[in-house]
Write a protein that holds these residues in place. Structure first.
Motif, PDB file in Angstrom:
ATOM      1  N   HIS A 106      37.451 -40.978  -0.779  1.00 55.75           N
ATOM      2  CA  HIS A 106      37.787 -39.674  -1.492  1.00 55.75           C
ATOM      3  C   HIS A 106      36.458 -38.640  -1.601  1.00 55.75           C
ATOM      4  O   HIS A 106      36.935 -37.418  -1.281  1.00 55.75           O
ATOM      5  CB  HIS A 106      38.691 -40.250  -2.896  1.00 55.75           C
ATOM      6  CG  HIS A 106      39.973 -39.666  -2.745  1.00 55.75           C
ATOM      7  ND1 HIS A 106      40.428 -40.510  -3.720  1.00 55.75           N
ATOM      8  CD2 HIS A 106      40.430 -40.784  -1.973  1.00 55.75           C
ATOM      9  CE1 HIS A 106      41.635 -40.319  -3.176  1.00 55.75           C
ATOM     10  NE2 HIS A 106      42.249 -40.748  -2.188  1.00 55.75           N
ATOM     11  N   PRO A 112      39.997 -35.030  -4.216  1.00 54.67           N
ATOM     12  CA  PRO A 112      40.252 -34.879  -5.428  1.00 54.67           C
ATOM     13  C   PRO A 112      40.492 -36.992  -5.903  1.00 54.67           C
ATOM     14  O   PRO A 112      41.488 -37.232  -5.111  1.00 54.67           O
ATOM     15  CB  PRO A 112      40.736 -34.133  -6.223  1.00 54.67           C
ATOM     16  CG  PRO A 112      41.106 -33.560  -5.387  1.00 54.67           C
ATOM     17  CD  PRO A 112      41.004 -33.580  -4.060  1.00 54.67           C
ATOM     18  N   ASN A 113      39.727 -37.368  -6.955  1.00 47.84           N
ATOM     19  CA  ASN A 113      40.660 -38.550  -7.712  1.00 47.84           C
ATOM     20  C   ASN A 113      41.008 -38.043  -8.709  1.00 47.84           C
ATOM     21  O   ASN A 113      41.300 -37.949  -9.418  1.00 47.84           O
ATOM     22  CB  ASN A 113      38.908 -39.513  -8.035  1.00 47.84           C
ATOM     23  CG  ASN A 113      37.729 -39.147  -6.581  1.00 47.84           C
ATOM     24  OD1 ASN A 113      38.703 -40.300  -5.878  1.00 47.84           O
ATOM     25  ND2 ASN A 113      36.491 -38.938  -6.795  1.00 47.84           N
ATOM     26  N   MET A 114      41.994 -39.048  -8.864  1.00 44.39           N
ATOM     27  CA  MET A 114      42.922 -39.931 -10.092  1.00 44.39           C
ATOM     28  C   MET A 114      43.826 -38.424 -10.354  1.00 44.39           C
ATOM     29  O   MET A 114      43.813 -38.055 -11.240  1.00 44.39           O
ATOM     30  CB  MET A 114      42.102 -40.058 -11.327  1.00 44.39           C
ATOM     31  CG  MET A 114      40.733 -40.536 -11.155  1.00 44.39           C
ATOM     32  SD  MET A 114      41.208 -42.205 -10.959  1.00 44.39           S
ATOM     33  CE  MET A 114      42.794 -41.914 -12.237  1.00 44.39           C
ATOM     34  N   TYR A 115      44.383 -38.041  -8.978  1.00 43.55           N
ATOM     35  CA  TYR A 115      45.487 -36.898  -9.240  1.00 43.55           C
ATOM     36  C   TYR A 115      46.528 -37.451  -9.075  1.00 43.55           C
ATOM     37  O   TYR A 115      47.855 -36.518  -9.642  1.00 43.55           O
ATOM     38  CB  TYR A 115      45.182 -35.956  -7.660  1.00 43.55           C
ATOM     39  CG  TYR A 115      45.571 -36.455  -7.219  1.00 43.55           C
ATOM     40  CD1 TYR A 115      46.792 -36.683  -6.607  1.00 43.55           C
ATOM     41  CD2 TYR A 115      44.614 -36.998  -5.809  1.00 43.55           C
ATOM     42  CE1 TYR A 115      46.428 -37.167  -4.938  1.00 43.55           C
ATOM     43  CE2 TYR A 115      44.804 -37.275  -4.334  1.00 43.55           C
ATOM     44  CZ  TYR A 115      46.000 -37.397  -4.517  1.00 43.55           C
ATOM     45  OH  TYR A 115      45.651 -37.750  -3.123  1.00 43.55           O
ATOM     46  N   SER A 116      46.754 -38.658  -8.516  1.00 42.55           N
ATOM     47  CA  SER A 116      48.268 -39.228  -8.239  1.00 42.55           C
ATOM     48  C   SER A 116      48.731 -40.067  -9.925  1.00 42.55           C
ATOM     49  O   SER A 116      47.561 -41.088 -10.304  1.00 42.55           O
ATOM     50  CB  SER A 116      48.840 -39.823  -7.009  1.00 42.55           C
ATOM     51  OG  SER A 116      48.041 -41.170  -7.279  1.00 42.55           O
ATOM     52  N   SER A 119      47.044 -43.682  -9.294  1.00 38.58           N
ATOM     53  CA  SER A 119      45.886 -44.041  -9.473  1.00 38.58           C
ATOM     54  C   SER A 119      45.760 -43.905 -11.287  1.00 38.58           C
ATOM     55  O   SER A 119      45.561 -45.031 -10.742  1.00 38.58           O
ATOM     56  CB  SER A 119      44.938 -42.928  -8.628  1.00 38.58           C
ATOM     57  OG  SER A 119      45.911 -41.733  -9.196  1.00 38.58           O
ATOM     58  N   TRP A 120      45.961 -42.963 -11.895  1.00 39.33           N
ATOM     59  CA  TRP A 120      46.519 -43.507 -12.938  1.00 39.33           C
ATOM     60  C   TRP A 120      46.681 -45.205 -13.367  1.00 39.33           C
ATOM     61  O   TRP A 120      46.048 -45.658 -14.443  1.00 39.33           O
ATOM     62  CB  TRP A 120      47.195 -42.340 -13.750  1.00 39.33           C
ATOM     63  CG  TRP A 120      47.090 -40.840 -14.082  1.00 39.33           C
ATOM     64  CD1 TRP A 120      45.843 -40.727 -12.765  1.00 39.33           C
ATOM     65  CD2 TRP A 120      47.819 -40.099 -14.259  1.00 39.33           C
ATOM     66  NE1 TRP A 120      46.053 -38.960 -12.893  1.00 39.33           N
ATOM     67  CE2 TRP A 120      46.834 -38.425 -13.785  1.00 39.33           C
ATOM     68  CE3 TRP A 120      48.449 -40.037 -14.817  1.00 39.33           C
ATOM     69  CZ2 TRP A 120      47.441 -37.764 -14.233  1.00 39.33           C
ATOM     70  CZ3 TRP A 120      49.162 -38.534 -15.554  1.00 39.33           C
ATOM     71  CH2 TRP A 120      48.906 -37.968 -15.414  1.00 39.33           C
ATOM     72  N   GLU A 178      52.942 -44.109  -0.557  1.00 43.97           N
ATOM     73  CA  GLU A 178      52.135 -42.986  -0.928  1.00 43.97           C
ATOM     74  C   GLU A 178      51.449 -42.570   0.425  1.00 43.97           C
ATOM     75  O   GLU A 178      51.313 -41.510   0.764  1.00 43.97           O
ATOM     76  CB  GLU A 178      51.221 -42.728  -2.289  1.00 43.97           C
ATOM     77  CG  GLU A 178      49.953 -41.757  -2.331  1.00 43.97           C
ATOM     78  CD  GLU A 178      49.349 -41.488  -3.455  1.00 43.97           C
ATOM     79  OE1 GLU A 178      48.216 -41.408  -3.222  1.00 43.97           O
ATOM     80  OE2 GLU A 178      50.109 -41.885  -4.995  1.00 43.97           O
TER      81      GLU A 178
END
Length: 276
Positions: A106, A112-116, A119-120, A178
């Motif tokens: 990424h 961007p990191n941690m947007y989905s 990922s959370w 995804e």
């Protein structure tokens, strides 16, 4: 023993399905994707699904059921504790490397990191898994921990382990879906190209593997007996007389005695029963 046949069948099925999942994820990244590399590009990202399936799912699954293997009942409980912890530690290392691969990719691609949601939940699973491991080691591998604490915490330890395992599979399914939606353009995912069908089969097999592991882990008749009862079973050679743990001791329908060794086993479960 006769009652081991269903267990061996379930264990064999879990092993076959788990290895099939590993094979399919490798074919996916090596044939349909860019292969495997560590240079910040898509090939580095491909380590993520491979390591998650191999470590966070396959190794974690067998870490859960390692106590259930009747061939290990000759081993002491302490040895099996280290085997359980070792497999979980290896699974955690795989998960951490898988996350590093995603962040590197990424960052290199300016994504961007941690947007989905994937990922959370994935990060939450890794953090909770680390907490589960640390608390488990503190409770069950450090001899100063009071037995009453171990018995009190055991139901939480077992439940959280099974919950994390199921959650990791669910998060993995979100991730591969995804990846297919974002990665397939011509034809698109909705058009069911060969890659989409192939990866959907992988997802189905992951669910089957999870179901088999949870089935094995929740069958009370397949639990590892106490060390005392296990020694008695192996001393009697596993033949037709292996249900006898002593002379004139009344037997239950599942083959365990209701006398002294039964009381010993109950006390053992109350004080310090592992997730077996």
């Amino acid at each position: 023993m006769e009652r081991q046949k269903p267990f061996v069948l379930a264990l064999s099925a879990a092993a076959v399905v788990g290895l099939a999942c590993i094979t399919l994820v490798l074919v996916w990244v090596l044939h349909f994707k860019e292969g495997l590399d560590w240079e910040g590009g898509p090939a580095e990202f491909n380590w993520h699904p491979v390591l998650v399936v191999c470590g966070f799912i396959f190794l974690q699954g067998f870490a859960i059921i390692v106590y259930r293997l009747p061939w290990t009942w000759r081993c002491s409980k302490l040895v099996m504790k280290f085997a359980h912890a070792g497999l979980n530690l290896l699974a955690f290392i795989f998960a951490v490397i898988a996350m590093v691969a995603v962040f590197d990719f990424h960052n290199a691609a300016k994504i961007p990191n941690m947007y989905s949601l994937h990922s959370w939940l994935g990060l939450a699973a890794v953090i909770l898994y680390a907490l589960q491991f640390v608390v488990g080691v503190g409770m069950y591998l450090i001899p100063v921990t009071p037995p009453s604490w171990r018995g009190m915490f055991m139901p939480i330890h077992v439940y959280s382990g099974l919950l994390l395992f199921g959650s990791v599979i669910a998060v993995a399914l979100m991730g591969i879906t995804e990846k297919l939606i974002f990665g397939l353009n011509n034809p698109k995912y909705k058009d069911s190209p060969p890659e989409a069908i192939f990866v959907n089969i992988l997802g189905v097999l992951l669910v089957v593997f999870g179901g088999l592991i949870l089935w094995i882990a929740t069958r009370t008749s397949w639990r590892r007996p106490s060390d005392h009862a296990s020694l008695s079973l192996h001393t009697n050679g596993g033949g037709e007389d292996n249900s006898k743990v002593g002379p004139n001791v009344p037997q239950r329908s599942d083959g365990m005695d209701t006398g002294t060794s039964g009381d010993f086993r109950k006390r053992s479960f109350k004080l310090e029963e592992e997730p077996n």
